[in-house]
Design an enzyme around this catalytic site. Structure first.
Site, PDB file in Angstrom:
ATOM      1  N   ASP A   1       0.846  -1.193   0.000  1.00  0.00           N
ATOM      2  CA  ASP A   1       0.000   0.000   0.000  1.00  0.00           C
ATOM      3  C   ASP A   1       0.883   1.245   0.000  1.00  0.00           C
ATOM      4  O   ASP A   1       1.933   1.257   0.630  1.00  0.00           O
ATOM      5  CB  ASP A   1      -0.902  -0.002   1.249  1.00  0.00           C
TER       6      ASP A   1
ATOM      7  N   THR B   1     -17.154  -4.331  -8.559  1.00  0.00           N
ATOM      8  CA  THR B   1     -18.349  -3.647  -8.065  1.00  0.00           C
ATOM      9  C   THR B   1     -19.576  -4.086  -8.843  1.00  0.00           C
ATOM     10  O   THR B   1     -19.495  -4.389 -10.047  1.00  0.00           O
ATOM     11  CB  THR B   1     -18.192  -2.122  -8.184  1.00  0.00           C
TER      12      THR B   1
ATOM     13  N   SER C   1     -20.256   5.907 -13.437  1.00  0.00           N
ATOM     14  CA  SER C   1     -19.303   6.929 -13.011  1.00  0.00           C
ATOM     15  C   SER C   1     -17.948   6.573 -13.597  1.00  0.00           C
ATOM     16  O   SER C   1     -17.752   5.481 -14.149  1.00  0.00           O
ATOM     17  CB  SER C   1     -19.205   6.990 -11.484  1.00  0.00           C
TER      18      SER C   1
ATOM     19  N   TYR D   1     -15.345   5.969 -11.807  1.00  0.00           N
ATOM     20  CA  TYR D   1     -14.908   4.839 -10.978  1.00  0.00           C
ATOM     21  C   TYR D   1     -15.451   3.523 -11.520  1.00  0.00           C
ATOM     22  O   TYR D   1     -14.695   2.552 -11.706  1.00  0.00           O
ATOM     23  CB  TYR D   1     -15.363   5.046  -9.538  1.00  0.00           C
ATOM     24  N   HIS D   2     -16.748   3.456 -11.773  1.00  0.00           N
ATOM     25  CA  HIS D   2     -17.333   2.217 -12.282  1.00  0.00           C
ATOM     26  C   HIS D   2     -16.763   1.857 -13.649  1.00  0.00           C
ATOM     27  O   HIS D   2     -16.616   0.679 -13.979  1.00  0.00           O
ATOM     28  CB  HIS D   2     -18.859   2.350 -12.361  1.00  0.00           C
TER      29      HIS D   2
ATOM     30  N   LYS E   1     -13.648  -0.195 -13.405  1.00  0.00           N
ATOM     31  CA  LYS E   1     -13.889  -1.602 -13.092  1.00  0.00           C
ATOM     32  C   LYS E   1     -14.291  -2.383 -14.348  1.00  0.00           C
ATOM     33  O   LYS E   1     -13.969  -3.570 -14.482  1.00  0.00           O
ATOM     34  CB  LYS E   1     -14.975  -1.722 -12.023  1.00  0.00           C
TER      35      LYS E   1
ATOM     36  N   GLN F   1     -18.853  -6.597  -5.954  1.00  0.00           N
ATOM     37  CA  GLN F   1     -19.338  -6.373  -4.591  1.00  0.00           C
ATOM     38  C   GLN F   1     -20.389  -5.276  -4.524  1.00  0.00           C
ATOM     39  O   GLN F   1     -20.349  -4.299  -5.262  1.00  0.00           O
ATOM     40  CB  GLN F   1     -18.168  -6.007  -3.680  1.00  0.00           C
TER      41      GLN F   1
ATOM     42  N   TYR G   1     -30.733  11.122  -1.297  1.00  0.00           N
ATOM     43  CA  TYR G   1     -30.604  11.799  -2.577  1.00  0.00           C
ATOM     44  C   TYR G   1     -31.779  11.476  -3.489  1.00  0.00           C
ATOM     45  O   TYR G   1     -32.147  10.302  -3.652  1.00  0.00           O
ATOM     46  CB  TYR G   1     -29.307  11.388  -3.269  1.00  0.00           C
TER      47      TYR G   1
END
Length: 478
Positions: A95, A209, A247, A249-250, A253, A276, A323
């Site tokens: 890390d 994800t 997004s 981020y997605h 993946k 996940q 939201y």
């Protein structure tokens, strides 16, 4: 000839070993041979054998493995590293502490006071007698160091958490969008390349994800990774489920998934991809052993997952921030179940040359406003509906298959008031560390969403969202 020249039994064994190495064509450098012999002797020590056999879940994985946990200092990585170490495995955390650096960038620390890696690891050794190694390596930027580490240590499995994990952060601005792509995709490709070039047979277990599927796009139950289709001409085929990211981020993946497909087909790399759901909860039984082992707890608008954010707000008496209509249906899993599922994945690797194994790592699905209502009824704290900073459907259904993990004996933890209490107790204990202004959304999917979020549903103004200079100019022009 060696046997004839020496009556020394030890020398004879050494000579036989050398002959075998030459015959097999892989004479090791003397330093590596010495290192390997020392490791073998250590592994056979009575003390370590006893320690491994007493581990709670060693039998479920069959044998002790050498495991790298990339991103092992993070929210999912740290409890997973402890879980695997407790199971009797030799764990190394890799890390670069990027998540802690983002805390500084956002001006918002974990609600729980997490200790530095050396303190965490030292406390774990003190309490359990088990060692966890730590390597400060940037997987995306320091390929040579990563490759050298894999080549030297030759792990049996590599758990890949080393990616920027927040969808809101990935939409925050041009800097964060570019960082998310650079860090996530380059890091995954560096890992795959390093494993291939080292001729290492490590099984890669990647945390993906559910967002790769999109939400409600299949028109029915979402299968685990692959879908049966009929191609033109009536040809039947099994293909990777179509990607529908929501997004940046997605999207990373989804790109990871394509890289896995190629390297599995081309180089025989063994990959398990865990799609996940949203993780909730804070600690596991192991991270709760001592305050020095505490897991991080994010509550801010960028990194705070929806359920954890609700529970923290309820503990502080702050209205739950829902939201849009709250009609979004999402998949959820408790943090302790994340650790268990990773363990199951490691113990059930795919065969080399087969496509990536894909599991849907979820416990159940719930609608966001139903969760808010459940917590409101339990705590008496009302929900507050805000304009949605995300570009997404106001309402969706979500039916997810998780039969693969179920078939391996996974019994998921379901949303439960008692577990809610655990999270709220943590929030109460550390509530003085909360910066309430950080709870509101601070990242917006596009200009339209940013402008709509300038006012709350009841018309009262909120703080102007932070936009990049170009976006500010466009918003002012509009």
């Amino acid at each position: 000839r060696l046997f004839k020249k020496s009556d020394d039994l030890h020398m004879a064994r050494w000579g036989l070993a050398l002959l075998l190495e030459v015959a097999l064509g892989f004479v090791l450098p003397m330093a590596r041979r010495k290192h390997t012999m020392q490791r073998s002797l250590t592994a056979l020590s009575a003390e370590e054998a006893s320690s491994a056999s007493s581990a709670s879940s060693a039998s479920s994985l069959g044998t002790s493995k050498k495991i790298f946990v990339l991103g092992g200092d993070g929210f999912c990585g740290w409890p997973t590293a402890l879980h695997l170490s407790h199971a009797g495995h030799e764990v190394t955390i890799v890390d670069n502490l990027s998540r802690r650096k983002i805390d500084v960038e956002l001006g918002c620390d974990s609600l729980t006071p997490i200790t530095p890696p050396e303190v965490r690891i030292g406390a774990w050794a003190e309490l359990t007698g088990r060692q966890i190694a730590f390597a400060d390596v940037d997987v995306a930027e320091e390929y040579d160091r990563l490759a050298a580490l894999i080549d030297k240590e030759r792990p049996d499995a590599i758990v890949h958490f080393a990616e920027q994990r927040a969808a809101p952060y990935s939409q925050k601005g041009e800097k964060q969008k570019r960082y998310t792509i650079d860090n996530n995709v380059r890091g995954t490709h560096n890992l795959l390349t390093a494993v291939v070039e080292a001729d290492c047979c490590a099984h890669i277990v990647h945390l993906g994800t559910m967002g790769v599927y999109g939400y409600g796009t299949s028109g029915g139950e979402i299968p685990e990774g692959y879908i049966d289709v009929v191609l033109p001409g009536g040809r039947e085929a099994k293909i990777l489920h179509p990607a529908y990211p929501g997004s940046v981020y997605h999207t990373t993946k989804c790109l990871d998934a394509l890289l896995f497909q190629f390297y599995c087909k081309n180089d025989g790399v063994r990959v398990t991809d865990l799609h996940q759901g949203i993780v909730w909860g804070t600690n596991t039984p192991l991270t709760s052993m001592d305050d020095r082992l505490l897991n991080r707890f994010d509550y801010d608008g960028d990194y705070g997952t929806v359920l954890n954010r609700f529970l923290m707000q309820a503990a502080l008496g702050v209205p739950l921030t829902v939201y849009g209509t709250g009609g979004q249906t999402r998949a959820f899993i408790h943090i302790a179940d994340t650790c268990k599922c990773v363990e199951l994945a490691i113990s059930n690797p795919p065969q080399a040359g087969t496509p990536p194994e894909i599991f849907n790592q979820v416990a159940e699905t719930r609608r966001v406003r139903d969760i808010a209502d459940m917590i409101s009824r339990q705590t008496g704290v009302a929900a507050r509906f805000l304009p949605n900073p995300r570009q997404e459907a106001a309402e969706n259904e979500l039916d997810v298959s998780n039969r693969k993990f179920r078939s391996l004996g996974f019994e998921p933890t379901l949303l439960d008031d008692a577990l809610f209490d655990e999270v709220q107790l943590v929030a109460q204990k550390y509530k003085d560390r909360c910066i309430k202004d950080k709870i509101l959304p601070a990242s917006f999917w596009n200009r339209k969403r940013a402008l709509e979020c300038l006012e709350t549903n009841d018309g009262s103004p909120v703080e102007e969202p932070a936009l990049e200079t170009e976006e500010k100019a466009a918003a002012a022009e509009l």
